[in-house]
Design a protein around this motif. Structure first.
Motif, PDB file in Angstrom:
ATOM      1  N   TRP A   1      13.939   6.780   3.824  1.00  0.00           N
ATOM      2  CA  TRP A   1      12.579   7.441   3.715  1.00  0.00           C
ATOM      3  C   TRP A   1      11.713   6.796   5.048  1.00  0.00           C
ATOM      4  CZ3 TRP A   1      12.506   5.500  -1.935  1.00  0.00           C
ATOM      5  CH2 TRP A   1      13.727   6.570  -2.690  1.00  0.00           C
ATOM      6  N   PRO A   2      10.678   7.625   4.927  1.00  0.00           N
ATOM      7  CA  PRO A   2       9.498   7.110   5.813  1.00  0.00           C
ATOM      8  C   PRO A   2       8.946   5.618   5.279  1.00  0.00           C
ATOM      9  CG  PRO A   2       9.310   9.231   5.680  1.00  0.00           C
ATOM     10  CD  PRO A   2      10.188   8.906   4.721  1.00  0.00           C
ATOM     11  N   LEU A   3       8.663   4.506   5.805  1.00  0.00           N
ATOM     12  CA  LEU A   3       8.639   3.513   5.309  1.00  0.00           C
ATOM     13  C   LEU A   3       7.284   3.160   4.641  1.00  0.00           C
ATOM     14  CD1 LEU A   3      10.406   1.227   7.577  1.00  0.00           C
ATOM     15  CD2 LEU A   3      11.162   2.178   5.522  1.00  0.00           C
ATOM     16  N   VAL A   4       6.082   3.870   5.053  1.00  0.00           N
ATOM     17  CA  VAL A   4       4.715   3.422   4.565  1.00  0.00           C
ATOM     18  C   VAL A   4       4.694   3.547   3.066  1.00  0.00           C
ATOM     19  CG1 VAL A   4       2.320   4.141   5.033  1.00  0.00           C
ATOM     20  CG2 VAL A   4       3.708   3.961   6.653  1.00  0.00           C
ATOM     21  N   ALA A   5       5.095   5.016   2.752  1.00  0.00           N
ATOM     22  CA  ALA A   5       4.757   5.392   0.904  1.00  0.00           C
ATOM     23  C   ALA A   5       5.583   4.099   0.132  1.00  0.00           C
ATOM     24  CB  ALA A   5       5.349   6.666   0.770  1.00  0.00           C
ATOM     25  N   PRO A   6       7.010   3.917   0.386  1.00  0.00           N
ATOM     26  CA  PRO A   6       7.553   2.978  -0.441  1.00  0.00           C
ATOM     27  C   PRO A   6       6.678   1.577  -0.502  1.00  0.00           C
ATOM     28  CG  PRO A   6       9.217   4.091   0.871  1.00  0.00           C
ATOM     29  CD  PRO A   6       8.004   4.512   1.217  1.00  0.00           C
ATOM     30  N   VAL A   7       6.172   0.911   0.783  1.00  0.00           N
ATOM     31  CA  VAL A   7       5.655  -0.113   0.834  1.00  0.00           C
ATOM     32  C   VAL A   7       4.376  -0.123  -0.066  1.00  0.00           C
ATOM     33  CG1 VAL A   7       4.389  -1.853   2.421  1.00  0.00           C
ATOM     34  CG2 VAL A   7       6.769  -0.964   2.936  1.00  0.00           C
ATOM     35  N   LEU A   8       3.320   0.822   0.137  1.00  0.00           N
ATOM     36  CA  LEU A   8       2.221   0.952  -0.620  1.00  0.00           C
ATOM     37  C   LEU A   8       2.478   1.137  -2.068  1.00  0.00           C
ATOM     38  CD1 LEU A   8       0.341   3.483   1.568  1.00  0.00           C
ATOM     39  CD2 LEU A   8       0.147   1.027   1.477  1.00  0.00           C
ATOM     40  N   VAL A   9       3.495   1.784  -2.681  1.00  0.00           N
ATOM     41  CA  VAL A   9       3.820   1.979  -3.878  1.00  0.00           C
ATOM     42  C   VAL A   9       4.381   0.558  -4.313  1.00  0.00           C
ATOM     43  CG1 VAL A   9       5.638   2.977  -5.612  1.00  0.00           C
ATOM     44  CG2 VAL A   9       4.089   4.261  -3.799  1.00  0.00           C
ATOM     45  N   GLY A  10       5.203  -0.137  -3.918  1.00  0.00           N
ATOM     46  CA  GLY A  10       5.664  -1.415  -4.097  1.00  0.00           C
ATOM     47  C   GLY A  10       4.742  -2.414  -4.189  1.00  0.00           C
ATOM     48  N   THR A  11       3.635  -2.401  -3.371  1.00  0.00           N
ATOM     49  CA  THR A  11       2.707  -3.242  -3.107  1.00  0.00           C
ATOM     50  C   THR A  11       1.857  -3.016  -4.490  1.00  0.00           C
ATOM     51  OG1 THR A  11       2.617  -3.235  -0.750  1.00  0.00           O
ATOM     52  CG2 THR A  11       0.601  -4.068  -2.041  1.00  0.00           C
ATOM     53  N   ALA A  12       1.380  -1.894  -4.718  1.00  0.00           N
ATOM     54  CA  ALA A  12       0.503  -1.497  -5.880  1.00  0.00           C
ATOM     55  C   ALA A  12       1.156  -2.128  -7.142  1.00  0.00           C
ATOM     56  CB  ALA A  12       0.185  -0.090  -5.973  1.00  0.00           C
ATOM     57  N   VAL A  13       2.504  -1.634  -7.247  1.00  0.00           N
ATOM     58  CA  VAL A  13       3.067  -1.690  -8.587  1.00  0.00           C
ATOM     59  C   VAL A  13       3.681  -3.341  -8.720  1.00  0.00           C
ATOM     60  CG1 VAL A  13       5.445  -1.628  -9.850  1.00  0.00           C
ATOM     61  CG2 VAL A  13       4.538   0.226  -8.804  1.00  0.00           C
ATOM     62  N   GLY A  14       3.988  -4.088  -7.758  1.00  0.00           N
ATOM     63  CA  GLY A  14       3.927  -5.499  -7.788  1.00  0.00           C
ATOM     64  C   GLY A  14       2.877  -6.288  -7.915  1.00  0.00           C
ATOM     65  N   ALA A  15       1.567  -5.861  -7.273  1.00  0.00           N
ATOM     66  CA  ALA A  15       0.570  -6.546  -7.898  1.00  0.00           C
ATOM     67  C   ALA A  15      -0.187  -6.250  -9.184  1.00  0.00           C
ATOM     68  CB  ALA A  15      -0.648  -5.863  -6.744  1.00  0.00           C
TER      69      ALA A  15
ATOM     70  N   ALA B   1      12.682  -2.445   1.508  1.00  0.00           N
ATOM     71  CA  ALA B   1      13.944  -2.438   1.675  1.00  0.00           C
ATOM     72  C   ALA B   1      14.531  -1.245   1.260  1.00  0.00           C
ATOM     73  CB  ALA B   1      14.511  -3.825   0.984  1.00  0.00           C
ATOM     74  N   VAL B   2      13.768  -0.794   0.031  1.00  0.00           N
ATOM     75  CA  VAL B   2      14.291   0.443  -0.664  1.00  0.00           C
ATOM     76  C   VAL B   2      14.270   1.626   0.273  1.00  0.00           C
ATOM     77  CG1 VAL B   2      14.267   1.809  -2.593  1.00  0.00           C
ATOM     78  CG2 VAL B   2      14.242  -0.566  -2.863  1.00  0.00           C
ATOM     79  N   GLY B   3      13.134   1.754   0.995  1.00  0.00           N
ATOM     80  CA  GLY B   3      12.685   2.754   1.773  1.00  0.00           C
ATOM     81  C   GLY B   3      13.673   2.937   2.937  1.00  0.00           C
ATOM     82  N   ALA B   4      13.826   1.707   3.498  1.00  0.00           N
ATOM     83  CA  ALA B   4      14.758   1.562   4.670  1.00  0.00           C
ATOM     84  C   ALA B   4      16.442   1.877   4.390  1.00  0.00           C
ATOM     85  CB  ALA B   4      14.959   0.238   5.348  1.00  0.00           C
ATOM     86  N   ILE B   5      16.681   1.515   3.239  1.00  0.00           N
ATOM     87  CA  ILE B   5      18.068   1.715   2.907  1.00  0.00           C
ATOM     88  C   ILE B   5      18.298   3.358   2.427  1.00  0.00           C
ATOM     89  CG2 ILE B   5      19.648   1.435   0.966  1.00  0.00           C
ATOM     90  CD1 ILE B   5      18.825  -1.531   0.535  1.00  0.00           C
ATOM     91  N   ALA B   6      17.298   3.697   1.773  1.00  0.00           N
ATOM     92  CA  ALA B   6      17.201   5.341   1.527  1.00  0.00           C
ATOM     93  C   ALA B   6      17.013   6.355   2.721  1.00  0.00           C
ATOM     94  CB  ALA B   6      16.188   5.531   0.371  1.00  0.00           C
TER      95      ALA B   6
END
Length: 71
Positions: A47-61, A40-45
């Motif tokens: 940005w390319p979507l892969v990096a925010p998803v990977l970072v969000g996944t790692a931080v959330g986990a 969501a943050v990557g799409a709103i900003a």
């Protein structure tokens, strides 16, 4: 508008992060919530979507696993 949505998405994601009872459940659900928030943050900003998803996944986990209650 983008900043307002981003500021609302982060506290919402953190408030429901890591639902579950065991270490594994909390890591998986935290990772899922983090991935959705990163997307969501990557799409709103714009940005390319892969990096925010990977970072969000790692931080959330990580947060989900680290906040497992001691029983």
């Amino acid at each position: 508008m983008k900043i307002a949505v981003s500021l609302l998405a982060l506290p919402l994601a953190l408030s429901v992060a890591a639902c579950g009872d065991t270490w594994g459940e909390r890591a998986v659900t935290g990772g899922g919530i983090g991935a959705g928030t990163g997307l969501a943050v990557g799409a709103i900003a714009g940005w390319p979507l892969v990096a925010p998803v990977l970072v969000g996944t790692a931080v959330g986990a990580g947060i989900g696993a680290a906040t497992t209650p001691k029983k």
